[in-house]
Design a protein around this motif. Structure first.
Motif, PDB file in Angstrom:
ATOM      1  N   LYS A  56     -25.788  68.461 -75.943  1.00 16.75           N
ATOM      2  CA  LYS A  56     -24.414  68.541 -76.463  1.00 16.75           C
ATOM      3  C   LYS A  56     -24.386  68.159 -77.943  1.00 16.75           C
ATOM      4  CE  LYS A  56     -19.755  66.784 -75.802  1.00 16.75           C
ATOM      5  NZ  LYS A  56     -18.874  65.886 -75.047  1.00 16.75           N
ATOM      6  N   TRP A  57     -25.100  67.093 -78.292  1.00 13.29           N
ATOM      7  CA  TRP A  57     -25.143  66.659 -79.690  1.00 13.29           C
ATOM      8  C   TRP A  57     -25.748  67.754 -80.566  1.00 13.29           C
ATOM      9  CZ3 TRP A  57     -28.624  65.736 -83.628  1.00 13.29           C
ATOM     10  CH2 TRP A  57     -28.133  65.017 -84.708  1.00 13.29           C
ATOM     11  N   SER A  59     -25.846  70.895 -80.063  1.00 13.08           N
ATOM     12  CA  SER A  59     -24.955  72.063 -80.145  1.00 13.08           C
ATOM     13  C   SER A  59     -23.868  71.877 -81.193  1.00 13.08           C
ATOM     14  CB  SER A  59     -24.327  72.372 -78.780  1.00 13.08           C
ATOM     15  OG  SER A  59     -23.339  71.407 -78.448  1.00 13.08           O
ATOM     16  N   GLY A  60     -23.610  70.626 -81.586  1.00 13.69           N
ATOM     17  CA  GLY A  60     -22.617  70.350 -82.613  1.00 13.69           C
ATOM     18  C   GLY A  60     -23.162  70.340 -84.028  1.00 13.69           C
ATOM     19  N   VAL A  61     -24.463  70.544 -84.165  1.00  9.19           N
ATOM     20  CA  VAL A  61     -25.099  70.537 -85.484  1.00  9.19           C
ATOM     21  C   VAL A  61     -25.020  71.937 -86.099  1.00  9.19           C
ATOM     22  CG1 VAL A  61     -27.251  70.220 -86.767  1.00  9.19           C
ATOM     23  CG2 VAL A  61     -26.676  68.663 -84.888  1.00  9.19           C
ATOM     24  N   GLN A  62     -24.435  72.008 -87.277  1.00  8.30           N
ATOM     25  CA  GLN A  62     -24.351  73.280 -87.991  1.00  8.30           C
ATOM     26  C   GLN A  62     -25.650  73.573 -88.726  1.00  8.30           C
ATOM     27  OE1 GLN A  62     -20.803  73.965 -90.321  1.00  8.30           O
ATOM     28  NE2 GLN A  62     -21.974  75.063 -91.870  1.00  8.30           N
ATOM     29  N   GLU A  63     -26.168  72.568 -89.457  1.00  8.66           N
ATOM     30  CA  GLU A  63     -27.378  72.769 -90.239  1.00  8.66           C
ATOM     31  C   GLU A  63     -28.088  71.446 -90.475  1.00  8.66           C
ATOM     32  OE1 GLU A  63     -28.759  74.543 -94.602  1.00  8.66           O
ATOM     33  OE2 GLU A  63     -26.637  74.495 -94.093  1.00  8.66           O
ATOM     34  N   THR A  88     -25.347  68.642 -91.390  1.00 10.28           N
ATOM     35  CA  THR A  88     -23.920  68.966 -91.389  1.00 10.28           C
ATOM     36  C   THR A  88     -23.530  69.298 -89.958  1.00 10.28           C
ATOM     37  OG1 THR A  88     -24.038  69.851 -93.634  1.00 10.28           O
ATOM     38  CG2 THR A  88     -22.138  70.503 -92.311  1.00 10.28           C
ATOM     39  N   MET A  89     -22.506  68.617 -89.465  1.00 12.30           N
ATOM     40  CA  MET A  89     -21.994  68.907 -88.144  1.00 12.30           C
ATOM     41  C   MET A  89     -20.995  70.056 -88.229  1.00 12.30           C
ATOM     42  SD  MET A  89     -23.606  66.769 -86.203  1.00 12.30           S
ATOM     43  CE  MET A  89     -22.789  66.749 -84.610  1.00 12.30           C
ATOM     44  N   LYS A  90     -20.829  70.789 -87.155  1.00  8.71           N
ATOM     45  CA  LYS A  90     -19.916  71.918 -87.128  1.00  8.71           C
ATOM     46  C   LYS A  90     -18.460  71.500 -87.364  1.00  8.71           C
ATOM     47  CE  LYS A  90     -22.769  74.764 -84.136  1.00  8.71           C
ATOM     48  NZ  LYS A  90     -22.938  75.318 -82.783  1.00  8.71           N
ATOM     49  N   ASP A  91     -18.112  70.304 -86.907  1.00 14.26           N
ATOM     50  CA  ASP A  91     -16.712  69.858 -87.036  1.00 14.26           C
ATOM     51  C   ASP A  91     -16.468  69.061 -88.306  1.00 14.26           C
ATOM     52  OD1 ASP A  91     -17.959  67.484 -86.486  1.00 14.26           O
ATOM     53  OD2 ASP A  91     -16.779  67.030 -84.699  1.00 14.26           O
TER      54      ASP A  91
END
Length: 92
Positions: A56-57, A59-63, A88-91
């Motif tokens: 889950k963690w 999946s929240g990572v953008q880059e 960078t996180m997606k949110d």
């Protein structure tokens, strides 16, 4: 495995960002991830739950911009590594 062997394998996998393999290979079923009470992601108990929490963690990572891990320091039955990650996180 000796503590040194576990530490070396941890370092090898961590250096390649293979965190899910670390959990699968090196941790027992009783693994527990403990987080502060104010953490946006609560801790987890048990290998299955900790693995799902990591997924889950991730999946929240953008880059991931950069990451590093130091070689392990072993003392008796324990070892430690230093870790750094710039991401960078997606949110946000």
């Amino acid at each position: 495995m000796t503590t040194q062997e576990v530490a070396n394998r941890y370092y090898e996998l961590s250096s390649q960002n293979r965190d899910l393999e670390i959990v699968a290979e090196l941790y027992g079923e009783q693994i527990e991830c403990i987080e502060p009470a104010h953490s946006p992601m609560p801790g987890a108990k048990g290998k299955k739950n900790v693995t799902e929490r990591l997924e889950k963690w991730f999946s929240g990572v953008q880059e991931v911009h950069d990451s590093a891990v130091t070689k392990p320091t072993v003392m008796g039955n324990h070892f430690s590594v230093g870790m750094m990650i710039d991401l960078t996180m997606k949110d946000g």
